[in-house]
Design an enzyme around this catalytic site. Structure first.
Site, PDB file in Angstrom:
ATOM      1  CE  LYS A 195     117.189  21.297  77.842  1.00  0.00           C
ATOM      2  NZ  LYS A 195     117.708  22.664  77.683  1.00  0.00           N
ATOM      3  CD  GLN A 223     116.108  25.920  76.818  1.00  0.00           C
ATOM      4  OE1 GLN A 223     116.209  24.974  77.598  1.00  0.00           O
ATOM      5  NE2 GLN A 223     116.756  25.962  75.668  1.00  0.00           N
ATOM      6  CG  ASP A 245     122.561  24.565  80.115  1.00  0.00           C
ATOM      7  OD1 ASP A 245     122.605  23.426  79.607  1.00  0.00           O
ATOM      8  OD2 ASP A 245     121.713  25.428  79.806  1.00  0.00           O
TER       9      ASP A 245
END
Ligand code: NDP
Length: 282
Positions: free
Chosen positions: A51, A95, A118
């Protein structure tokens, strides 16, 4: 038709790159994405590294925060609040999974909704549920883009989504509903899965079981999106759908790898652009 996720993701990333330049020209700032990883889960290390790399390649700013496995929930909350308030940061991604002493729900609740790139926080989920503007989860957005690129007719189509997770199945079902498909959401207790599959014009499999959807079940002419990432008995990477047999019946189908996989990061970047534009009033 084999739906080429790698090529479509490259197109999305090129769109993002152009937007980064435009935002910089108009507002004098670069969009910024903060990536937070706690602990040393090897899969998370690989994901976050990917990412960060993708983010820098578009010309955005990337801020990587790596915290030790023993980090307390309060410390992570403090970092999230700092990033919420940092004007250089337009998107924040924590994450998952997090170590067991940290309640992921509490972290997602603390994240500023306008930076929730997200799309997993309660505000974003509520916005999706009620059809209000907001940041949508990345993999589902990528799946819809693949369907559009494959020119799948969604309005009025029978769409079957297999898997009801908060990160893939449920949001995909809601996005398909928004596009006027007639949506069925299947899961491990669904009776007669084969019959459900045989009726579907659009099939999205997000199960996590190697080749469990048999090619012979697929409706001739269907569009098939395979989200699964599994290893088969021979140790080879494969999806949830028996690819070769399904490809003979489907109108269009995604391969694994090279289908849905590359789309997730592309839409994380795209969400960061959306977030930056909203925060900069563009
Ligand atoms: P989860 O494990 O959270 O959910 C799996 C879903 O599949 C559950 O809803 C479960 O039902 C359902 N299921 C399990 N067994 C069966 C069965 N026999 N018949 C019908 N349904 C079944 O998985 P995720 O949604 O997180 O991920 C699904 C797959 O997609 C995984 O392979 C994952 O690796 C992959 N993935 C890929 C991404 C990418 O390419 N970028 C991103 C995210 C995920 P129940 O709810 O009843 O238990």
């Amino acid at each position: 038709m084999i739906i080429d996720g790698k090529a479509i993701a490259a197109k999305v990333r090129a769109e993002v790159k152009a937007q980064v330049a435009e935002i910089e020209a108009r507002a004098g700032v670069k969009p910024g994405l903060a990536l937070v990883r706690v602990g040393n889960d090897p899969a998370s290390e690989v994901y976050v590294r990917g990412k960060v790399k993708a983010c820098l390649e578009t010309g955005m700013q990337g801020f990587e925060h790596i915290l030790p496995e023993a980090t307390a929930q309060l410390e992570l909350l403090a970092l999230v609040r700092k990033l919420n308030a940092d004007p250089r940061v337009h998107g924040v991604l924590v994450q998952l999974p997090l170590p067991k002493q940290i309640d992921a729900g509490a972290i997602l609740e603390a994240l500023a909704p306008q930076k929730d790139v997200d799309g997993f926080g309660p505000h974003s989920a509520g916005a999706l549920f009620s059809g209000r503007p907001g940041l949508r989860p990345c993999t589902p957005l990528g799946i819809l883009r693949l369907l559009d690129e494959a020119q799948a007719e969604l309005s009025g189509a029978r769409a079957l989504v297999i898997g009801r997770s908060n990160i893939v199945g449920k949001p995909v079902a809601l996005l398909l509903l928004e596009r006027n498909a007639t949506v069925t959401l299947a899961h491990s207790r669904t009776a007669s899965l084969a019959e459900e599959v045989a009726r579907a014009d659009v099939l999205v499999a997000a199960i996590g079981r190697a080749e469990m959807i048999k090619g012979a079940w697929v409706k001739p002419g269907a569009t098939v999106i395979d989200v699964g990432m599994n290893r088969n008995a021979a140790g080879k990477l494969c999806g949830d759908v028996e690819f070769a047999a399904a490809a003979e019946r489907a109108r269009a189908i995604t391969p694994v790898p090279g289908g849905v996989g590359p789309m997730t990061i592309a839409y994380l970047l795209s969400n960061t652009i959306q977030a930056a534009k909203a925060q900069l009033g563009l």
